[in-house]
Structure formats: structure tokens, C-alpha cells
Design a protein around this motif. Structure first.
Motif, PDB file in Angstrom:
ATOM      1  N   GLY A   1     -30.376  38.077   9.168  1.00 57.19           N
ATOM      2  CA  GLY A   1     -30.047  39.481   9.361  1.00 57.19           C
ATOM      3  C   GLY A   1     -30.625  40.095  10.623  1.00 57.19           C
ATOM      4  N   TYR A   2     -31.861  39.759  10.957  1.00 52.71           N
ATOM      5  CA  TYR A   2     -32.545  40.398  12.088  1.00 52.71           C
ATOM      6  C   TYR A   2     -31.797  40.179  13.393  1.00 52.71           C
ATOM      7  CZ  TYR A   2     -36.284  41.821  15.237  1.00 52.71           C
ATOM      8  OH  TYR A   2     -37.017  42.443  16.219  1.00 52.71           O
ATOM      9  N   GLU A   3     -31.241  38.987  13.576  1.00 50.92           N
ATOM     10  CA  GLU A   3     -30.572  38.636  14.828  1.00 50.92           C
ATOM     11  C   GLU A   3     -29.282  39.418  15.047  1.00 50.92           C
ATOM     12  OE1 GLU A   3     -33.762  36.485  14.510  1.00 50.92           O
ATOM     13  OE2 GLU A   3     -32.257  36.398  12.918  1.00 50.92           O
ATOM     14  N   LEU A   4     -28.807  40.152  14.060  1.00 49.23           N
ATOM     15  CA  LEU A   4     -27.577  40.938  14.208  1.00 49.23           C
ATOM     16  C   LEU A   4     -27.832  42.291  14.858  1.00 49.23           C
ATOM     17  CD1 LEU A   4     -25.854  40.056  10.819  1.00 49.23           C
ATOM     18  CD2 LEU A   4     -25.689  38.899  13.035  1.00 49.23           C
ATOM     19  N   GLY A   5     -29.094  42.601  15.142  1.00 53.20           N
ATOM     20  CA  GLY A   5     -29.430  43.752  15.959  1.00 53.20           C
ATOM     21  C   GLY A   5     -29.023  45.095  15.388  1.00 53.20           C
TER      22      GLY A   5
ATOM     23  N   GLY B   1      -2.841  44.756   8.305  1.00 49.46           N
ATOM     24  CA  GLY B   1      -2.753  44.576   9.749  1.00 49.46           C
ATOM     25  C   GLY B   1      -3.962  45.031  10.526  1.00 49.46           C
ATOM     26  N   ARG B   2      -4.904  45.704   9.906  1.00 45.32           N
ATOM     27  CA  ARG B   2      -6.095  46.152  10.626  1.00 45.32           C
ATOM     28  C   ARG B   2      -7.007  44.979  10.977  1.00 45.32           C
ATOM     29  NH1 ARG B   2      -9.182  49.821   7.004  1.00 45.32           N
ATOM     30  NH2 ARG B   2      -7.910  48.900   5.352  1.00 45.32           N
ATOM     31  N   ARG B   3      -7.692  45.130  12.106  1.00 49.78           N
ATOM     32  CA  ARG B   3      -8.703  44.164  12.535  1.00 49.78           C
ATOM     33  C   ARG B   3     -10.032  44.912  12.649  1.00 49.78           C
ATOM     34  NH1 ARG B   3      -9.190  39.343  15.657  1.00 49.78           N
ATOM     35  NH2 ARG B   3      -6.913  39.217  15.810  1.00 49.78           N
ATOM     36  N   LEU B   4     -11.040  44.446  11.916  1.00 48.56           N
ATOM     37  CA  LEU B   4     -12.353  45.056  11.948  1.00 48.56           C
ATOM     38  C   LEU B   4     -13.352  44.044  12.504  1.00 48.56           C
ATOM     39  CD1 LEU B   4     -12.380  46.767   8.415  1.00 48.56           C
ATOM     40  CD2 LEU B   4     -11.616  47.724  10.605  1.00 48.56           C
ATOM     41  N   SER B   5     -14.155  44.486  13.454  1.00 50.56           N
ATOM     42  CA  SER B   5     -15.098  43.584  14.121  1.00 50.56           C
ATOM     43  C   SER B   5     -16.520  43.838  13.632  1.00 50.56           C
ATOM     44  CB  SER B   5     -15.035  43.787  15.636  1.00 50.56           C
ATOM     45  OG  SER B   5     -13.757  43.447  16.135  1.00 50.56           O
ATOM     46  N   PHE B   6     -17.271  42.753  13.472  1.00 50.95           N
ATOM     47  CA  PHE B   6     -18.631  42.834  12.942  1.00 50.95           C
ATOM     48  C   PHE B   6     -19.573  41.965  13.759  1.00 50.95           C
ATOM     49  CE2 PHE B   6     -15.811  43.901   9.486  1.00 50.95           C
ATOM     50  CZ  PHE B   6     -16.434  44.991   8.901  1.00 50.95           C
ATOM     51  N   SER B   7     -20.844  42.316  13.686  1.00 51.35           N
ATOM     52  CA  SER B   7     -21.870  41.466  14.294  1.00 51.35           C
ATOM     53  C   SER B   7     -22.072  40.198  13.477  1.00 51.35           C
ATOM     54  CB  SER B   7     -23.188  42.238  14.397  1.00 51.35           C
ATOM     55  OG  SER B   7     -23.041  43.389  15.185  1.00 51.35           O
ATOM     56  N   GLY B   8     -21.881  40.300  12.176  1.00 54.08           N
ATOM     57  CA  GLY B   8     -22.011  39.156  11.282  1.00 54.08           C
ATOM     58  C   GLY B   8     -21.483  39.503   9.908  1.00 54.08           C
ATOM     59  N   LEU B   9     -21.235  38.487   9.123  1.00 53.40           N
ATOM     60  CA  LEU B   9     -20.699  38.641   7.774  1.00 53.40           C
ATOM     61  C   LEU B   9     -21.589  37.892   6.798  1.00 53.40           C
ATOM     62  CD1 LEU B   9     -16.986  37.880   8.720  1.00 53.40           C
ATOM     63  CD2 LEU B   9     -17.884  40.145   8.140  1.00 53.40           C
ATOM     64  N   PHE B  10     -21.663  38.418   5.580  1.00 53.12           N
ATOM     65  CA  PHE B  10     -22.429  37.772   4.526  1.00 53.12           C
ATOM     66  C   PHE B  10     -21.549  37.619   3.297  1.00 53.12           C
ATOM     67  CE2 PHE B  10     -25.649  39.204   7.332  1.00 53.12           C
ATOM     68  CZ  PHE B  10     -26.715  38.336   7.171  1.00 53.12           C
ATOM     69  N   THR B  11     -21.777  36.541   2.564  1.00 51.05           N
ATOM     70  CA  THR B  11     -21.074  36.349   1.305  1.00 51.05           C
ATOM     71  C   THR B  11     -21.952  35.533   0.370  1.00 51.05           C
ATOM     72  OG1 THR B  11     -18.923  35.749   0.331  1.00 51.05           O
ATOM     73  CG2 THR B  11     -19.876  34.181   1.902  1.00 51.05           C
ATOM     74  N   ALA B  12     -21.802  35.772  -0.918  1.00 54.12           N
ATOM     75  CA  ALA B  12     -22.593  35.060  -1.918  1.00 54.12           C
ATOM     76  C   ALA B  12     -21.807  33.830  -2.376  1.00 54.12           C
ATOM     77  CB  ALA B  12     -22.910  35.970  -3.096  1.00 54.12           C
ATOM     78  N   SER B  13     -22.125  32.691  -1.810  1.00 53.88           N
ATOM     79  CA  SER B  13     -21.457  31.456  -2.219  1.00 53.88           C
ATOM     80  C   SER B  13     -21.886  31.078  -3.633  1.00 53.88           C
ATOM     81  CB  SER B  13     -21.803  30.322  -1.253  1.00 53.88           C
ATOM     82  OG  SER B  13     -23.203  30.102  -1.222  1.00 53.88           O
ATOM     83  N   THR B  14     -21.077  30.257  -4.282  1.00 58.79           N
ATOM     84  CA  THR B  14     -21.419  29.731  -5.601  1.00 58.79           C
ATOM     85  C   THR B  14     -22.012  28.337  -5.416  1.00 58.79           C
ATOM     86  OG1 THR B  14     -19.627  30.968  -6.637  1.00 58.79           O
ATOM     87  CG2 THR B  14     -20.558  29.137  -7.887  1.00 58.79           C
ATOM     88  N   ASN B  15     -23.193  28.121  -5.976  1.00 56.08           N
ATOM     89  CA  ASN B  15     -23.921  26.870  -5.770  1.00 56.08           C
ATOM     90  C   ASN B  15     -23.839  25.945  -6.979  1.00 56.08           C
ATOM     91  OD1 ASN B  15     -26.488  28.974  -4.440  1.00 56.08           O
ATOM     92  ND2 ASN B  15     -24.827  28.029  -3.290  1.00 56.08           N
ATOM     93  N   ALA B  16     -23.934  24.662  -6.695  1.00 53.96           N
ATOM     94  CA  ALA B  16     -24.045  23.632  -7.731  1.00 53.96           C
ATOM     95  C   ALA B  16     -24.763  22.437  -7.118  1.00 53.96           C
ATOM     96  CB  ALA B  16     -22.674  23.224  -8.253  1.00 53.96           C
ATOM     97  N   PRO B  17     -25.474  21.649  -7.908  1.00 56.44           N
ATOM     98  CA  PRO B  17     -26.103  20.443  -7.360  1.00 56.44           C
ATOM     99  C   PRO B  17     -25.090  19.575  -6.616  1.00 56.44           C
ATOM    100  CG  PRO B  17     -26.891  20.852  -9.582  1.00 56.44           C
ATOM    101  CD  PRO B  17     -25.785  21.828  -9.345  1.00 56.44           C
TER     102      PRO B  17
END
Length: 294
Positions: free
Chosen positions: A136-140, A210-226
Motif C-alpha cells: 500500500g505505501y508504494e501507491l503514494g 464503457g467507462r475507464r477508471l485509472s488507479f495507482s493500484g488495485l486490491f482484491t481478496a483472493s481465495t486460498n487453499a493449500p
């Protein structure tokens, strides 16, 4: 030969566990397939003394240090089966070789199931992340998008304003009641209901309208499994978490099978390199104690 401990997975947690055992003059075998979970990221953050370092370099340095201990054996490959009991485990790798050990530590990490959005996987670890403390910090303090996958995304959206201006994309994964909307608005989170079509240009979000939105970064909660069912096939209990599934352990990192331990992302939440290292170090010490005291 019968090893004191067989460590399945030679990333951060596995190596941290092995280090404690090697320093106690124990014979340790590490079986590692060489597929670190954070191999897509160029920099690791939040790990004391290693902030901003290439995670591949951290892993390589750790392996080189472990290889200075004469009681280590490192096998490059994938463990595909484990059987037996305390003091008499057998682990079979993908070449068919059988290894014997008194204890086994599962440290093979987890896989990430990501939202099925065109372009997202291409940007995973580069402009799409899961941990704000790591990236997160690097996204300024810029514009940050959170792509919903389920209830955990609400926690993520409420937390992320610490690092920038946040837009939560419901993306048909969440329905918000009035109280939840008020809670998010209190954190100045913008709520976007239009579904996402694809991601491109690092962190641009294209919507169905049709909209385009620009971001410094994106986050998402992936689903984990062994990453492998090897522990479950041995009989280790698996537990559901808000992040997916993991191996169930007690406070000493012992699984439901006597003599079998687990550590790192596969046996704790949340996840980061520093937390994996600490978990592995604790597991290694506990395994050593079990070898001494039974």
C-alpha cells in the motif's frame, strides 16, 4: 536414512523452520518445487531489514545460509504423498523416491484463486495485490480500487483509506445493506456497482458501461487453499477461514496427526513474508522440542 525432520516446502516458512532444527544439529530434508507464492512480485515490503528487496533474493540468501549447515539435504521436486506415523513417516516425491522421517512439517504454501476478470492475473503482484501492508505505501496515497470477491472485501475496503482514495467495485460479488453502505461512506469509500469488463494499462479498470477508471493500484481478496492435498491425504484436519482453507494446527503448530506440523501461509492467516518467517521459526522450535521430549 531416516531424517529427523522432512520439511515439505522450501520457501520462507519452511526455511525458517529448518534453520532452528539445523542449529540444533538435526538432520533435515527440505523438498521444494521452487514455486514461491510471491514470485510475481518484484519487491517485498514490511519485513524488517529486507524492506524493498526482491523476494527472490531474500529466498536465495536464506537458502545459501541454510546450505552452510552440514545436516541439511535439499531436494528440488514436489512431494506428492505422505504416509506413516510419528517417528516413521514416508514422503514420496514426483520422481518416485521415498524419504523417511521422524517428523514432517507442511510448509508448501497456498494457491490464490482470483476473480475471473480479463487481465487481472497478468497484473497480479505488479499492480493488483492482496496485502496493503506489503504494497500500500508504494501507491503514494493515490487512487486505489478494491475488487470485491466476498465479505472479506468489506474489511479490505474499510482498511484501505489509510493508503489512499478508495473505490469499492462490487462486481456482482456483494450486495450492501443500508448500514454497510453508511459504514463505507463514513470511511469515504466510493461504491461502484457497474461490473468490470477487464483490466489493462497496469491498473485501469474498464466497466461494462464503457467507462475507464485509472488507479495507482488495485486490491482484491483472493481465495486460498493449500497448494497440495498432501497434508489432507495424510489425515490432517482442514479448517475454513475468511480467506479460504488451511491446515488446522494448535498453538505449537501441531496438526491433528501426531508428529505432523504445519506453518506459514498454509497454516495461518493473514499472510505476509514476515509472518510466515515467524510462524516457521516457532514451528521449528516446537518440532525440536517434540524430538527431545517425545
Amino acid at each position: 536414512m531416516t531424517y529427523d525432520v522432512i520439511v515439505i516446502g522450501g520457501s520462507y516458512a519452511g526455511m525458517a523452520a529448518a534453520l532452528q532444527l539445523l542449529r540444533a544439529h538435526r538432520n533435515v530434508l527440505i523438498i521444494d518445487a521452487g514455486e514461491r507464492r510471491n514470485r510475481f512480485a518484484a519487491h517485498a515490503h514490511g519485513f524488517l531489514t529486507q524492506d524493498g528487496i526482491d523476494p527472490a533474493q531474500i529466498a536465495a540468501t536464506a537458502k545459501a545460509q541454510l546450505e552452510q549447515y552440514p545436516t541439511l539435504k535439499w531436494v528440488t521436486g514436489k512431494a506428492v504423498n505422505a504416509q506413516g506415523d510419528k517417528d516413521d513417516f514416508q514422503v514420496i516425491d514426483d520422481k518416485g523416491e521415498v524419504f523417511h522421517g521422524r517428523r514432517v512439517i507442511f510448509a508448501m504454501g497456498v494457491s490464490d484463486t482470483l476473480p475471473d476478470i480479463e487481465g487481472l492475473r497478468d497484473h497480479w503482484g505488479k499492480r493488483v495485490f492482496h496485502c496493503p501492508y506489503c504494497h500500500g505505501y508504494e501507491l503514494g496515497k493515490g487512487h486505489i480500487g478494491v475488487i470485491a470477491t466476498g465479505p472479506m472485501s468489506l474489511h479490505q475496503a474499510r482498511l484501505m483509506p489509510e493508503w489512499g482514495d478508495v473505490t469499492l467495485f462490487l462486481n456482482d460479488a456483494l450486495t450492501l445493506d443500508h448500514e454497510t453502505q453508511k459504514m463505507l461512506m463514513a470511511r469515504d469509500v466510493c461504491i461502484e456497482t457497474t461490473p468490470i469488463t477487464r483490466l489493462d494499462n497496469n491498473a485501469d479498470v474498464l466497466l461494462e458501461d464503457g467507462r475507464r477508471l485509472s488507479f495507482s493500484g488495485l486490491f482484491t481478496a483472493s481465495t486460498n487453499a493449500p497448494t497440495s492435498p498432501i497434508a489432507e491425504n495424510l489425515g490432517c484436519a482442514i479448517v475454513e477461514t475468511g480467506f479460504g482453507t488451511m491446515i488446522d494446527t494448535d498453538n505449537g503448530k501441531l496438526t491433528s496427526i501426531p508428529g505432523a506440523y504445519a506453518c506459514g501461509d498454509v497454516a495461518r492467516v493473514p499472510h505476509s513474508v514476515s509472518l510466515a518467517v515467524g510462524d516457521g521459526a516457532w514451528a521449528g522450535a516446537q518440532v525440536h522440542a517434540s524430538l527431545v521430549f517425545g
